[in-house]
Design a protein around this motif. Structure first.
Motif, PDB file in Angstrom:
ATOM      1  N   HIS A  54      12.342   8.566  -7.983  1.00 45.07           N
ATOM      2  CA  HIS A  54      13.407   9.555  -8.140  1.00 45.07           C
ATOM      3  C   HIS A  54      13.525  10.312  -6.827  1.00 45.07           C
ATOM      4  N   VAL A  55      14.748  10.561  -6.407  1.00 46.28           N
ATOM      5  CA  VAL A  55      14.986  11.323  -5.186  1.00 46.28           C
ATOM      6  C   VAL A  55      15.525  12.689  -5.579  1.00 46.28           C
ATOM      7  N   ASN A  56      14.870  13.726  -5.087  1.00 47.05           N
ATOM      8  CA  ASN A  56      15.317  15.091  -5.354  1.00 47.05           C
ATOM      9  C   ASN A  56      15.154  15.907  -4.076  1.00 47.05           C
ATOM     10  N   ARG A  57      16.249  16.455  -3.609  1.00 48.08           N
ATOM     11  CA  ARG A  57      16.263  17.269  -2.392  1.00 48.08           C
ATOM     12  C   ARG A  57      15.623  16.546  -1.218  1.00 48.08           C
ATOM     13  N   ARG A  58      15.989  15.272  -1.073  1.00 47.87           N
ATOM     14  CA  ARG A  58      15.572  14.410   0.035  1.00 47.87           C
ATOM     15  C   ARG A  58      14.100  14.026  -0.005  1.00 47.87           C
ATOM     16  N   GLU A  59      13.402  14.349  -1.082  1.00 43.55           N
ATOM     17  CA  GLU A  59      12.026  13.890  -1.284  1.00 43.55           C
ATOM     18  C   GLU A  59      12.042  12.772  -2.306  1.00 43.55           C
ATOM     19  N   VAL A  60      11.149  11.797  -2.128  1.00 44.79           N
ATOM     20  CA  VAL A  60      11.050  10.681  -3.067  1.00 44.79           C
ATOM     21  C   VAL A  60       9.785  10.873  -3.897  1.00 44.79           C
ATOM     22  N   PHE A  61       9.944  10.765  -5.209  1.00 45.09           N
ATOM     23  CA  PHE A  61       8.843  10.963  -6.145  1.00 45.09           C
ATOM     24  C   PHE A  61       8.600   9.686  -6.944  1.00 45.09           C
ATOM     25  N   GLY A 123       6.044  11.809   3.612  1.00 42.66           N
ATOM     26  CA  GLY A 123       7.084  11.414   4.559  1.00 42.66           C
ATOM     27  C   GLY A 123       6.667  10.312   5.497  1.00 42.66           C
ATOM     28  N   GLU A 124       5.409  10.352   5.976  1.00 44.60           N
ATOM     29  CA  GLU A 124       4.961   9.301   6.892  1.00 44.60           C
ATOM     30  C   GLU A 124       4.886   7.947   6.191  1.00 44.60           C
ATOM     31  N   LEU A 125       4.611   7.945   4.894  1.00 36.57           N
ATOM     32  CA  LEU A 125       4.591   6.697   4.138  1.00 36.57           C
ATOM     33  C   LEU A 125       6.010   6.181   3.905  1.00 36.57           C
ATOM     34  N   LEU A 126       6.947   7.087   3.655  1.00 39.55           N
ATOM     35  CA  LEU A 126       8.341   6.661   3.480  1.00 39.55           C
ATOM     36  C   LEU A 126       8.807   5.812   4.645  1.00 39.55           C
ATOM     37  N   ALA A 127       8.457   6.221   5.846  1.00 38.70           N
ATOM     38  CA  ALA A 127       8.876   5.497   7.050  1.00 38.70           C
ATOM     39  C   ALA A 127       8.210   4.124   7.160  1.00 38.70           C
ATOM     40  N   ARG A 134      13.512 -12.692  -1.449  1.00 38.08           N
ATOM     41  CA  ARG A 134      13.060 -14.024  -1.886  1.00 38.08           C
ATOM     42  C   ARG A 134      12.861 -14.987  -0.727  1.00 38.08           C
ATOM     43  N   ARG A 135      13.538 -14.763   0.374  1.00 39.29           N
ATOM     44  CA  ARG A 135      13.395 -15.631   1.547  1.00 39.29           C
ATOM     45  C   ARG A 135      12.236 -15.211   2.436  1.00 39.29           C
ATOM     46  N   GLY A 136      11.523 -14.163   2.014  1.00 35.33           N
ATOM     47  CA  GLY A 136      10.377 -13.706   2.784  1.00 35.33           C
ATOM     48  C   GLY A 136      10.702 -12.715   3.883  1.00 35.33           C
ATOM     49  N   GLN A 137      11.958 -12.314   4.000  1.00 35.97           N
ATOM     50  CA  GLN A 137      12.349 -11.327   5.008  1.00 35.97           C
ATOM     51  C   GLN A 137      11.978  -9.934   4.515  1.00 35.97           C
ATOM     52  N   THR A 138      11.505  -9.089   5.422  1.00 33.93           N
ATOM     53  CA  THR A 138      11.132  -7.727   5.050  1.00 33.93           C
ATOM     54  C   THR A 138      12.140  -6.735   5.610  1.00 33.93           C
ATOM     55  N   ARG A 139      12.215  -5.608   4.939  1.00 35.25           N
ATOM     56  CA  ARG A 139      13.065  -4.511   5.397  1.00 35.25           C
ATOM     57  C   ARG A 139      12.376  -3.202   5.061  1.00 35.25           C
ATOM     58  N   GLY A 140      12.704  -2.205   5.843  1.00 29.64           N
ATOM     59  CA  GLY A 140      12.186  -0.875   5.596  1.00 29.64           C
ATOM     60  C   GLY A 140      13.233  -0.025   4.903  1.00 29.64           C
ATOM     61  N   LEU A 141      12.886   1.203   4.688  1.00 30.20           N
ATOM     62  CA  LEU A 141      13.776   2.166   4.049  1.00 30.20           C
ATOM     63  C   LEU A 141      14.692   2.763   5.108  1.00 30.20           C
ATOM     64  N   LYS A 142      15.967   2.733   4.869  1.00 31.45           N
ATOM     65  CA  LYS A 142      16.933   3.314   5.801  1.00 31.45           C
ATOM     66  C   LYS A 142      17.068   4.808   5.533  1.00 31.45           C
ATOM     67  N   TYR A 143      17.553   5.513   6.519  1.00 31.71           N
ATOM     68  CA  TYR A 143      17.915   6.931   6.408  1.00 31.71           C
ATOM     69  C   TYR A 143      16.729   7.869   6.204  1.00 31.71           C
ATOM     70  N   VAL A 144      15.558   7.503   6.722  1.00 32.13           N
ATOM     71  CA  VAL A 144      14.417   8.417   6.715  1.00 32.13           C
ATOM     72  C   VAL A 144      14.444   9.182   8.031  1.00 32.13           C
ATOM     73  N   VAL A 145      14.583  10.496   7.930  1.00 29.91           N
ATOM     74  CA  VAL A 145      14.640  11.362   9.104  1.00 29.91           C
ATOM     75  C   VAL A 145      13.608  12.470   8.915  1.00 29.91           C
ATOM     76  N   ASP A 146      12.672  12.546   9.841  1.00 34.94           N
ATOM     77  CA  ASP A 146      11.619  13.570   9.785  1.00 34.94           C
ATOM     78  C   ASP A 146      10.897  13.574   8.432  1.00 34.94           C
ATOM     79  N   GLY A 147      10.621  12.376   7.908  1.00 33.49           N
ATOM     80  CA  GLY A 147       9.858  12.251   6.668  1.00 33.49           C
ATOM     81  C   GLY A 147      10.640  12.553   5.408  1.00 33.49           C
ATOM     82  N   ARG A 148      11.953  12.682   5.529  1.00 33.33           N
ATOM     83  CA  ARG A 148      12.793  12.982   4.359  1.00 33.33           C
ATOM     84  C   ARG A 148      13.892  11.938   4.264  1.00 33.33           C
TER      85      ARG A 148
END
Length: 178
Positions: A54-61, A123-127, A134-148
């Motif tokens: 859940h995302v609340n006020r730019r924090e992920v829970f 925040g450091e984990l979010l980044a 399914r093809r084995g390609q990885t991606r990170g989380l977009k739109y993480v700025v200063d741990g939020r």
């Protein structure tokens, strides 16, 4: 070998959980669907973990960690609806806010941690979190700025975590890595 996934629970879902007094309770079921409003739990099998976020006020829970038991309709679900007006899963009415009435909803029986809204992902984990397709390609989380998280669009859906990210989320929740 089991996998781990994330699913985003919306503000409406989380508000309904609070209103119904489900905080502190363990959901016995979640729902998979065919519409983007209720993501399909594609690829999830018995033994896999699913982290409801859940995302609340730019924090992920992490709201709950759920281990999939099965994806079958059981007696606990109640009778299948005879008409479109009948509830899809009458015996899971207490947890209907998780998508029981969603488009093409299917019950996913789970063993879960209690619903809570105070387990923030640092925040450091979010980044560092990564997902694998399914093809084995990885991606990170977009739109993480200063741990939020500035925009939750890259969390919307049902996505397979990399084993490393799954282990780190398990540590955040306090469960042993598998």
């Amino acid at each position: 070998m089991s996998d781990a996934f994330t699913v985003l629970w919306t503000h409406d879902t989380c508000r309904a959980l609070r209103k119904a007094g489900r905080v502190g309770e363990r959901p016995p079921v979640a729902f998979s669907g065919i519409h983007s409003s209720l993501p399909a739990w594609t690829g999830a099998c018995a033994g896999d973990d699913v982290y409801a976020l859940h995302v609340n006020r730019r924090e992920v829970f992490v709201v709950s960690q759920m281990r999939v038991i099965d994806r079958e309709r059981r007696d606990c679900c109640g009778m299948a609806p005879a008409t479109w007006e009948d509830p899809a899963y009458p015996r899971h009415g207490d947890w209907s806010m998780l998508g029981a009435d969603g488009c093409g909803a299917e019950a996913v029986h789970v063993e879960a941690t209690p619903v809570r809204f105070d387990v923030a992902i640092p925040g450091e984990l979010l980044a560092r979190l990564t997902w694998r397709n399914r093809r084995g390609q990885t991606r990170g989380l977009k739109y993480v700025v200063d741990g939020r998280l500035e925009n939750s669009v890259s969390l919307q859906g049902f996505y397979r975590l990399t084993p490393e990210a799954a282990g780190e989320l398990a540590e955040v929740v306090g469960s042993p890595p598998r």
